[in-house]
Design an enzyme around this catalytic site. Structure first.
Site, PDB file in Angstrom:
ATOM      1  N   TYR A 272      -1.972  -1.077  10.387  1.00  0.00           N
ATOM      2  CA  TYR A 272      -2.097  -1.368   8.956  1.00  0.00           C
ATOM      3  C   TYR A 272      -0.877  -0.847   8.208  1.00  0.00           C
ATOM      4  CZ  TYR A 272      -3.778  -1.200   4.168  1.00  0.00           C
ATOM      5  OH  TYR A 272      -3.889  -1.350   2.814  1.00  0.00           O
TER       6      TYR A 272
ATOM      7  N   SER B 198       0.836  -1.206   0.000  1.00  0.00           N
ATOM      8  CA  SER B 198       0.000   0.000   0.000  1.00  0.00           C
ATOM      9  C   SER B 198       0.867   1.250   0.000  1.00  0.00           C
ATOM     10  CB  SER B 198      -0.895   0.024   1.242  1.00  0.00           C
ATOM     11  OG  SER B 198      -1.585   1.262   1.329  1.00  0.00           O
TER      12      SER B 198
END
Ligand SMILES: NC(=O)c1ccc[n+]([C@@H]2O[C@H](COP(=O)([O-])OP(=O)(O)OC[C@H]3O[C@@H](n4cnc5c(N)ncnc54)[C@H](OP(=O)(O)O)[C@@H]3O)[C@@H](O)[C@H]2O)c1
Length: 338
Positions: free
Chosen positions: A249, A235
């Site tokens: 995350y 990401s």
């Protein structure tokens, strides 16, 4: 609210806390080693594995499957081919190209299976929920779906047995570690370094980081036999603080980027390539209202990404067109980091 894998923001974190006393409590099936987390089922007189009582090798779970939804497929298919039977994609010796992809039921993972199905690949999918055949079927979808909670370390070795059995000829050409979770606080707020509960850290790191290496290690021989390609979906948030994505995350994705580099080095001598794709803001079915307005000024291309665009890149990294690329992370974000 984030559009960056809003995966689980509407649900409580599932799965059990990792425990070390399961063997003593008799929670593990015979053949399961809670130290190495490997599972070797006993074999019967016919040489076939004997599964533990209560284990369903089809749904591959001890839990009751959740009811499937009849809702229409949420993915924008405007840019995809209509589903059709295409000639099977074959490898250099004529075996059908086969992939395993995690998190195929929604969003980016769903577009990945659509793309590879259109290209003639056989696709084995893994996600927590049962295959939702009414939403958007593809060839052999329900038969090649393995139900497994990648946040539960006891389920992954069991899922591996099922996957290996389904692979059949022992050759795997691609593994795409796409499933990911990004829990939010009770009111949808970002969980930062001070507010993330320890249970969330454990769950996020298990799904986003440990599951990819457990699957890659578990299917090493099959990937080696198929001169396979591993693609880890990381990401944009792995490289800088994001207004919505939480700390657990973000750090799990940064770790997955580092793991991609390490794996590429270790797997390359065995003919297996390992790369990562770092998406920016990609439209999935659970985008929050107002996300586009919030992010457009920050993205030079002035639009969000589509899951199909990520799927094209995954296909490139699993094809001969990228045969000399390994250890790379490719950004796909409309220029968001410029
Ligand atoms: N969308 C974005 O803007 C964006 C940006 C950067 C990176 N990413 C990454 O791209 C990947 C896909 O994201 P997405 O937006 O497509 O997410 P999504 O629409 O929320 O889909 C996530 C998928 O992961 C599966 N999954 C979640 N937890 C699981 C578990 N414990 N075990 C097994 N499967 C699990 C889900 O299936 P079940 O619920 O059936 O288990 C679902 O198929 C993720 O790794 C995400 O971090 C997305």
């Amino acid at each position: 609210m984030s559009n960056d894998h809003p995966t689980d923001r509407d649900r409580p974190i599932s799965g059990q806390a990792p425990t070390t006393d399961g063997a003593a409590a008799g929670r593990y099936p015979p053949g399961y080693d809670p130290v190495t987390h490997t599972y070797t089922p006993p074999t019967g007189p016919d040489g076939q594995p004997v599964y533990p009582p209560g284990y369903d090798p089809v749904t591959h779970t001890f839990k009751r499957p959740e009811p499937s939804s009849d809702a229409a497929c949420p993915v924008d298919h405007e840019h995809l081919h209509e589903y059709r039977h295409v000639p099977p994609a074959l490898d250099e010796v004529g075996d059908r190209r086969t992939m395993v992809v995690t998190g195929a039921s929604r969003g980016i993972g769903h577009s990945i299976v659509r793309k590879f199905a259109d290209e003639g690949w056989r696709i084995i999918t893994i996600s927590r929920h049962a295959f939702e055949g009414n939403r958007c079927p593809w060839e052999a979808g329900p038969e090649d779906h393995v139900q497994c909670d990648l946040g539960d370390r006891e389920q992954i070795p069991l899922a591996m047995i099922d996957i290996k059995r389904r692979i059949g000829n022992g050759k795997l050409h691609a593994l795409v570690n796409n499933a990911g979770i990004s829990p939010k606080g009770p009111n949808g707020e970002r969980l930062n370094s001070l507010t993330t509960p320890m249970m969330s850290w454990m769950q996020v790191f298990h799904v986003n980081l440990l599951a990819p290496i457990m699957l890659a290690k578990g299917m090493f021989e099959e990937l080696k036999a198929g001169h396979g390609s591993i693609v880890n979906i990381t990401s944009v948030v792995g490289s800088r603080v994001h207004p919505f994505a939480g700390t657990a995350y973000a750090t799990s994705k940064a770790a997955l980027t580092a793991l991609t580099r390490e794996m590429a080095n270790d797997f390359a001598p065995h003919g297996i390539r390992v790369n990562a794709i770092a998406p920016g803001e990609i439209i999935t079915d659970i985008l929050s209202p107002g996300t586009e307005e919030k992010f457009l000024p920050l993205i030079p291309m002035r639009r969000l990404g589509r899951p199909e665009e990520v799927a094209e890149l995954v296909h490139f990294l699993c094809s001969e067109a990228s045969s000399y690329i390994t250890g790379e992370q490719i950004n796909i974000n409309g220029g968001q980091l410029l």
